[in-house]
Design a protein around this motif. Structure first.
Motif, PDB file in Angstrom:
ATOM      1  N   GLU A 141       0.829  -1.212   0.000  1.00 14.71           N
ATOM      2  CA  GLU A 141       0.000   0.000   0.000  1.00 14.71           C
ATOM      3  C   GLU A 141       0.862   1.260   0.000  1.00 14.71           C
ATOM      4  O   GLU A 141       1.952   1.284   0.585  1.00 14.71           O
ATOM      5  CB  GLU A 141      -0.909   0.021   1.240  1.00 14.71           C
ATOM      6  N   LEU A 142       0.363   2.299  -0.625  1.00 12.66           N
ATOM      7  CA  LEU A 142       1.037   3.600  -0.641  1.00 12.66           C
ATOM      8  C   LEU A 142       0.037   4.667  -0.232  1.00 12.66           C
ATOM      9  O   LEU A 142      -1.183   4.473  -0.371  1.00 12.66           O
ATOM     10  CB  LEU A 142       1.539   3.926  -2.057  1.00 12.66           C
ATOM     11  N   LEU A 143       0.557   5.798   0.257  1.00 18.49           N
ATOM     12  CA  LEU A 143      -0.310   6.914   0.614  1.00 18.49           C
ATOM     13  C   LEU A 143      -0.245   7.927  -0.533  1.00 18.49           C
ATOM     14  O   LEU A 143       0.835   8.424  -0.874  1.00 18.49           O
ATOM     15  CB  LEU A 143       0.193   7.526   1.923  1.00 18.49           C
ATOM     16  N   LEU A 144      -1.398   8.195  -1.129  1.00 19.09           N
ATOM     17  CA  LEU A 144      -1.457   9.069  -2.320  1.00 19.09           C
ATOM     18  C   LEU A 144      -1.899  10.479  -1.961  1.00 19.09           C
ATOM     19  O   LEU A 144      -2.861  10.668  -1.229  1.00 19.09           O
ATOM     20  CB  LEU A 144      -2.458   8.479  -3.325  1.00 19.09           C
ATOM     21  N   MET A 145      -1.176  11.487  -2.495  1.00 19.56           N
ATOM     22  CA  MET A 145      -1.675  12.864  -2.415  1.00 19.56           C
ATOM     23  C   MET A 145      -2.073  13.291  -3.823  1.00 19.56           C
ATOM     24  O   MET A 145      -1.366  13.019  -4.784  1.00 19.56           O
ATOM     25  CB  MET A 145      -0.628  13.809  -1.817  1.00 19.56           C
ATOM     26  N   THR A 146      -3.235  13.956  -3.954  1.00 23.40           N
ATOM     27  CA  THR A 146      -3.705  14.404  -5.266  1.00 23.40           C
ATOM     28  C   THR A 146      -3.410  15.891  -5.379  1.00 23.40           C
ATOM     29  O   THR A 146      -3.923  16.691  -4.602  1.00 23.40           O
ATOM     30  CB  THR A 146      -5.203  14.129  -5.432  1.00 23.40           C
TER      31      THR A 146
END
Ligand code: MGD
Ligand code: MGD
Ligand code: MO
Length: 764
Positions: free
Chosen positions: A648-653
């Motif tokens: 899993e990765l933490l995504l910023m938009t």
């Protein structure tokens, strides 16, 4: 299911180069002119540019950064971003006239990219999509207002209607809009702020009694240390670079806290400074802290703990004890609570070393002149409100609120988002504001809170709301969970958009839909008594005039003020206590009424005519804290953990350099070295390897929340300097991944900067 998202196709032309190591400079000037003059006709483009942000010109539609209090550059106070926004509005070569809508059905238009939709130029005539029809067709203004009024009057309750606002609406239009909506009978007024700086407004109201910046423009140049957290000013507030550069020349130190080495934070050349253009720009950041996504609270807490140790070594030298005693509450409890947090845990959470944090502490140890600014990197997380409260804790320890050269500086986005809220665009209006409306306009305003954006989407889904009206913006693309939001809009009986340009929200519609074309910021606005101006409030609370300078592209457009007044007349009839026509004829009359209702706007017409406008009163700036006990509050906040599972990765938009929110100007992100493609995902090279992916491989992104999987298809993997476990991609394409229920505590802002995702090779 019909398509709700921008087409998920790749351009096939991706080019990746080294990221830029300096922002602005000659290249930006050339870019600005290229954008402004392309398609606008040299005369129009030039006229628009030279009047941008001049004291007798118009307020830049691109961001809420204030104008200098004193001197302004002679040619223009503009930046690349402003020039692009202006070009986007004044373009004349193409117009999205009824011919376009005859040629393309709504289904055809849905296949087009957002870039293409925007390139069709200004909307020219009111358009209607009738129930069951495939194409928009022209409708008269009169019939359009009647159609909306009939639908509104047919509702079982005024609360079945929703009135959204984007942040370009002027103070005058915003005030009339909220007046109409409340006379109609509801507080359902969600706005873009709900997705933007709501967390800031909530946190600052809690801790210092006012949800706005405590700094003035000039404070930047007087500061000793400026800490920029979760913001990309080189792209999104380029004019902020000028005072930052001035601060540096005066000896200030700049700390940047960001998962990315954003170009604007590294080095900056002021396009309006001949010295910079000849000799190269300033190195801006003295200390860059590459934090993990959403670890800012841990970082701030670690700073507080290290500062406390310094204060214990030299009591009274590091903390401002006299400020703390006189103006704050909760200090002892806050200091005690710091014991609960282990320094090495905090340091590990943010992914920095203790030495790096100590370096930041050393910079601020003996100064009070300390500004912290922030934007979306802080506001769009589950614990955003507490993180911002932690910023205030740090500033309170230092006594940095209400002094020259120090303070809290949220950098607001849309050019009048702050003014809209001041004018009463708020789903949770204060009782005092409603009391004032009641007194001046002699009606009983609704007292119950209305829907914010997320609640509005849910209400439409559940059939509790049936009419959706938007004053600007691109709701379907801006709100989280694109498919869910789109399905909600499609359940409405009527959707209406007051817009300057065609966008995807016009295509994701209710049973009947209307597009009402309006004047933009650059357009001259002529009414019965002559040419009118409007006014806007900047992020530092300055209210100033804005005069349009170019002739509207066609004479069928109406001003937002006129549209609201016509709608109010058609809907409220004799029920209204307002002489709408007289207000449209002369906007001074609207400002007189605002002066009677909104504190700080007394003698509005006189004050707004002063060159440069006026500052509205600001308690924290003079150490008046309108909280329950009259004190600024220390608060106790706990950092949240993101326990990522393997893979899993933490995504910023985030925004690219070539977009304004949902308006796409082009497919490049020059500063980050990306050309000809928006569907990219920035990842750490070790994460790419661990996931057995390749650079430029086409992947799908999935988020899982409450047992439901959401997928955004076809993105190209880019190896980038970003902390392990973190990744970034552009919005609005990635809004499909943000679950509607994933919102910040207390502010309900969608968590667009921290979405847990997995990445898999694309299905096809
Ligand atoms: N040209 C242009 N100008 C604009 C806009 C635009 O789209 N284009 N939009 C306008 C609007 S409405 C707004 S709100 C502003 C937005 O201005 P910004 O807030 O600068 O916009 P974002 O691209 O969302 O950038 C967020 C920044 O925060 C960082 N970040 C993300 N997550 C975290 C985190 O957890 N911690 C920290 N410390 N940093 C983080 C990202 O790396 C990025 O640099 O700009 C306004 N001005
Ligand atoms: N995933 C993700 N989602 C986000 C964000 C994010 O960082 N990540 N950021 C959020 C933020 S900070 C914001 S502010 C929202 C933005 O949400 P919105 O404000 O709803 O969106 P915009 O893209 O700014 O709206 C652009 C449209 O406004 C219309 N327009 C432009 N000028 C005018 C004008 O003068 N008058 C009128 N009536 N219409 C005009 C044009 O038709 C144009 O297509 O998006 C939010 N959504
Ligand atoms: Mo925003």
């Amino acid at each position: 299911m019909a398509q709700n998202t921008p087409p998920e196709t790749l351009t096939g032309n991706l080019d990746v180069k080294e990221p830029y190591d300096e922002a602005a400079g000659l290249k930006a000037v050339v870019e600005s002119f290229r954008h402004t003059l392309r398609g606008t006709g040299v005369g129009r483009g030039w006229k628009a540019l030279v009047n941008l942000n001049q004291k007798d010109g118009y307020d830049c539609p691109s961001c809420a950064w204030p104008d200098p209090d004193g001197h302004r550059s002679v040619i223009a106070e503009y930046c690349e971003s402003g020039a692009k926004a202006v070009a986007d509005e004044v373009m004349t070569k193409h117009t999205a006239s009824p011919v376009l809508f005859q040629r393309y059905s709504v289904a055809d238009l849905l296949q087009k990219t957002d870039l293409w939709l925007g390139q069709q130029g200004r909307l020219t005539q009111p358009l209607v999509l009738r129930s069951g029809a495939t194409n928009y067709e022209p409708i008269s203004w009169e019939d359009a207002f009647q159609l909306i009024a009939n639908q509104l009057k047919a509702l079982d309750s005024p609360d079945e209607a929703i009135f959204y606002t984007s942040g370009r609406t002027s103070n005058e239009a915003a005030f009339l809009y909220q007046l109409f909506v409340r006379q109609f009978g509801t507080n359902n007024m969600p706005d873009c702020s709900n997705m933007c700086h709501e967390s800031t407004s909530v946190a600052l109201a809690e801790s210092i009694g006012l949800g706005k910046a405590s700094v003035k423009y000039d404070d930047y140049e007087k500061a000793d240390v400026i800490m920029i957290m979760g913001q990309n000013p080189g792209t999104n507030a380029p004019r902020m670079m000028t005072p930052l550069e001035a601060a540096k020349r005066n000896g200030a130190k700049i700390i940047a806290v960001n998962p990315l080495h954003e170009t604007g934070l590294l080095r900056f050349k002021d396009p309006q400074s001949p010295r910079d253009m000849l000799f190269g720009g300033e190195k801006l950041t003295d200390l860059f802290l590459q934090v993990r996504i959403n670890s800012d609270m841990a970082f701030l807490k670690a700073m507080c703990k290290l500062l406390l140790a310094e204060e214990q070594k030299t009591p009274g030298k590091v903390f401002d004890q006299s400020f703390i005693q006189t103006y704050t509450s909760g200090y002892k409890e806050f200091i005690k609570s710091l014991d609960k947090f282990d320094l090495s845990d905090l340091v590990a959470q943010c992914g920095l070393t203790i030495e790096q944090i100590q370096e930041a502490v050393d910079l601020i140890r003996y100064t009070r002149k300390f500004i912290i600014c922030w934007a979306m990197g802080l506001t769009q997380h589950r614990n955003a409100v507490s993180t911002i409260n932690e910023i205030i804790n740090l500033l309170l320890l230092k006594g940095s609120i209400g002094i020259e050269g120090g303070g809290a500086s949220p950098i607001r986005g849309h050019s009048n988002v702050q003014g809209d809220r001041t004018m009463g665009i708020w789903e949770k209006p204060k009782p005092e504001f409603l009391d004032a409306l009641k007194k001046v306009f002699k009606f009983e305003p609704p007292r119950e809170n209305g829907y914010d954006t997320v609640k509005a989407v849910k209400a439409m889904h559940e059939g509790k709301a049936k009419v959706f009206f938007a004053l600007g913006g691109n709701f379907a693309m801006a709100v989280s969970d694109t498919n869910y939001t789109a399905e909600a809009l499609k359940k409405c009986t009527l959707t209406v958009h007051v817009s300057t340009k065609l966008n995807r929200s016009h295509l994701i519609h209710g049973e009947t839909a209307l597009i009402l074309p309006c004047l933009g910021r650059t357009d001259r606005d002529i009414q019965a008594t002559g040419e009118q101006f409007v006014s806007c409030e900047s992020t530092t609370g300055v209210v100033a005039q804005s005069h349009g300078v170019v002739d509207p592209v066609v004479d069928t457009l109406k001003s937002e003020v006129a549209i609201i007044a016509e709608l109010a007349k058609a809907t409220l009839n004799e029920k209204s206590t307002v002489d709408w026509d007289s207000l449209v004829a002369n906007y001074d009359r609207i400002r007189d009424l605002i002066g009677q209702v909104v504190p700080g706007h007394e003698h509005y017409n006189e004050k707004v005519r002063k060159p440069g406008g006026f500052y509205i009163p600001n308690g924290p700036r003079v150490r008046e804290f309108k909280t329950k006990d009259g004190k600024a509050h220390f608060t106790i906040n706990t950092p949240s953990h993101h326990d990522l599972q393997t893979g899993e990765l933490l995504l910023m938009t985030i925004r690219s350099h070539d977009q304004f929110n949902t308006t796409i100007y082009g497919n490049d992100d020059r500063y980050r070295g990306i050309y000809n493609e928006r569907r990219v995902v920035f990842m750490h090279r070790d994460d790419i390897a661990n996931l057995k992916l390749q650079e430029k491989q086409v992947v799908d992104l999935h988020s899982k929340y409450d047992g439901k999987q959401r997928t955004a298809h076809r993105f190209m993997v880019i190896s980038y300097d970003i902390p392990r476990g973190c990744c970034a991609a552009y919005f609005p394409e990635t809004n499909v991944l943000v679950p509607i229920d994933s919102i910040a505590e207390k502010s309900s802002t969608p968590t667009s900067k921290s979405i847990v995702i997995t990445v898999t090779p694309a299905e096809n």
